[in-house]
Design a protein around this motif. Structure first.
Motif, PDB file in Angstrom:
ATOM      1  N   VAL A  22      10.230   3.566   5.754  1.00  0.00           N
ATOM      2  CA  VAL A  22       9.909   2.148   5.840  1.00  0.00           C
ATOM      3  C   VAL A  22       8.469   2.040   6.312  1.00  0.00           C
ATOM      4  CG1 VAL A  22      10.305   0.004   7.103  1.00  0.00           C
ATOM      5  CG2 VAL A  22      12.250   1.307   6.236  1.00  0.00           C
ATOM      6  N   ALA A  23       7.671   1.304   5.559  1.00  0.00           N
ATOM      7  CA  ALA A  23       6.276   1.082   5.924  1.00  0.00           C
ATOM      8  C   ALA A  23       6.180  -0.245   6.661  1.00  0.00           C
ATOM      9  CB  ALA A  23       5.397   1.092   4.689  1.00  0.00           C
ATOM     10  N   LEU A  24       5.987  -0.174   7.966  1.00  0.00           N
ATOM     11  CA  LEU A  24       5.768  -1.391   8.744  1.00  0.00           C
ATOM     12  C   LEU A  24       4.330  -1.857   8.522  1.00  0.00           C
ATOM     13  CD1 LEU A  24       7.393  -0.345  12.161  1.00  0.00           C
ATOM     14  CD2 LEU A  24       8.457  -1.605  10.281  1.00  0.00           C
ATOM     15  N   ASP A  25       4.165  -3.163   8.419  1.00  0.00           N
ATOM     16  CA  ASP A  25       2.810  -3.694   8.247  1.00  0.00           C
ATOM     17  C   ASP A  25       2.121  -3.704   9.609  1.00  0.00           C
ATOM     18  OD1 ASP A  25       1.174  -6.641   8.237  1.00  0.00           O
ATOM     19  OD2 ASP A  25       0.749  -5.213   6.626  1.00  0.00           O
ATOM     20  N   ALA A  26       1.023  -2.958   9.724  1.00  0.00           N
ATOM     21  CA  ALA A  26       0.374  -2.796  11.027  1.00  0.00           C
ATOM     22  C   ALA A  26      -0.097  -4.126  11.606  1.00  0.00           C
ATOM     23  CB  ALA A  26      -0.799  -1.826  10.905  1.00  0.00           C
TER      24      ALA A  26
END
Lengths: 157, 292
Positions: free
Chosen positions: A106-110
């Motif tokens: 899962v790519a969390l939005d920084a």
């Protein structure tokens, strides 16, 4: 999709102890990514705008060396965090990241995570401590690797 | 005890190298058995974790752990020893091949208490050639049976590079069995095998967090460089494994093997007699005072 991503993130060790509201806050604009082996996830020097929570597969951290080509210096696997450069200036990736196997993460939005932390000092402390623990663990591992404990510098018989 | 002269642990008996298998460029496994047509040989089969003092006709002696125990057609023990060439004596042993005779004293020492792990998940953590003395533990646990839901076996192995990984083929065989998890990590991805390396790059302790076992109901067996064992015990403790449930093999300075010379003294203990296998909590007591 969003509900699915939140449920996944809630199961990841990164989210241990976070409330459902915390998970919702950090999962806004998050995305599930599934990539085959060989995929370049990010490149050294590019702007770091994601925090990846790895669920399956192995990602290699690589450095390009003019004389030697690319060198893989470490790997990140299931249950671990890929990427911490987003948290601190200059917000640029310090390594290349390449999927060594098929990877699901899962790519969390920084920017979303940072904004959530900005508005909630408690969450800010938790997230920073989680990243600090990851950094400490990797620094310790790197120092142990430098010791070269498996060389024949030990007891000679 | 290997039978040389009656009742003597000081005089080497004679064993014959039956087989030599290259594990890595500097490591071989010698299979040692009785000499045909000659009385003697191993009388008692060594237990997992024990060691023997091995010598050649032109070198001194070194303590070498048992890496597997079998038997010949007559039922006499045939023992595998895995040797890494790091000095003159081990280089001499490393060069031995089938038909060569070795001096053998032993078995000595306290071995792994595999019986205490009955019905519990088993975690084996090996660094470098530390996998050799742990191999009989894996043999024993697989012989007793493992199951994905009732009794799991986890094998975590660290090595310097892919080419330094011992027993690579067996690791693959173990990993293929239901109920067994095998994970490997190398310190650096260089040399032969680097291109095809499917495992992790990093220290073996980094594999503990993701290993699948019941920390409250397991027994751990650890062997490798002392700093690796120290940090492995710590990582296991972070997972909730009590130090009393972790056994380590400490192989410091053993010279006579029979508790007489004192070289291996560690506080009140003699490693050759009271070890080399100890529980981690006991070792922590013995190493509480150290030199700076």
């Amino acid at each position: 999709m969003s509900g699915g991503v939140e449920a996944l993130v809630a199961e990841h060790p990164f989210a241990a102890g976070l409330s459902a509201d915390d998970v919702t806050a950090i999962c806004r604009n998050a995305a599930l990514i599934e990539v085959p082996a060989g995929t370049l996830l990010f490149t050294e020097g590019e702007r770091s705008d994601k925090c990846y929570l790895v669920f399956t597969g192995i990602v290699g951290l690589e450095l390009y060396l003019h004389e030697r080509g690319t060198a893989t210096v470490a790997t990140v696997g299931p249950g671990e965090i890929l990427g911490w450069s987003w948290l601190m200036p200059p917000h640029r990736w310090r390594f290349d990241a390449v999927a060594r196997t098929d990877v699901a993460a899962v790519a969390l939005d920084a920017a979303t995570v940072l904004a959530a932390c900005e508005g909630d000092p408690r969450l800010d402390r938790v997230i920073n401590r989680r990243i600090a623990l990851t950094l400490a663990s990797r620094l310790e591992a790197a120092r142990h690797q430098l010791l070269d404990v498996y060389s024949d510098g030990g007891e000679v018989r | 005890m290997i039978e040389a002269s009656a009742g003597s642990s000081m005089i080497p008996g004679v064993g014959m190298v039956l087989d030599r298998r290259v594990e890595t460029p500097d490591t071989v496994t010698l299979t040692v058995g009785p000499v045909e047509g000659r009385a003697g040989g191993w009388v008692d089969a060594p237990a997992p974790g024990q060691f023997a003092m091995l010598s050649t006709s032109t070198s001194g002696e070194v303590p070498i752990s048992v890496s597997r125990v079998g038997s010949d057609v007559s039922g006499r023990p045939v023992v595998e020893h895995t040797i890494r060439a790091v000095g003159s004596v081990t280089e001499g042993l490393h060069r031995c091949g089938p038909g060569d005779l070795l001096g053998v004293r032993g078995p000595f020492g306290v071995g792994w208490d595999v019986g205490s792990a009955a019905g519990r998940d088993v975690v084996v953590v090996a660094g470098g050639i530390g996998l050799a003395p742990l191999r009989p533990v894996v043999d024993a646990v697989l012989g007793e049976g493992v199951h994905p839901d009732r009794r799991r076996l986890v094998v975590l192995v660290g090595a310097r590079t892919p080419a330094d990984l011992c027993f690579a083929e067996e690791l693959g065989e173990w990993a293929a069995r239901p109920g067994v998890q095998v994970e490997c990590a190398v310190d650096r991805l260089t040399g032969p095998g680097a291109d095809a390396w499917p495992g992790r790059i990093g220290v073996v302790t980094s594999l503990v967090a993701g290993a699948r076992f019941d920390a409250g109901h397991c027994s751990a067996f650890v062997c490798g460089p002392e700093v690796m064992m120290r940090f492995t015990v710590r990582e296991l403790s972070c997972r909730g494994v009590e130090p009393a449930a972790v056994s380590v093999s400490v192989e410091r300075s053993m010279t006579c093997g029979i508790g007489l010379c004192g070289h291996c003294q560690l506080g009140p203990a003699l490693i050759c007699r009271d070890g080399p296998v100890m529980t981690a909590d006991h070792l922590l007591e013995l190493t509480a005072v150290r030199a700076r």
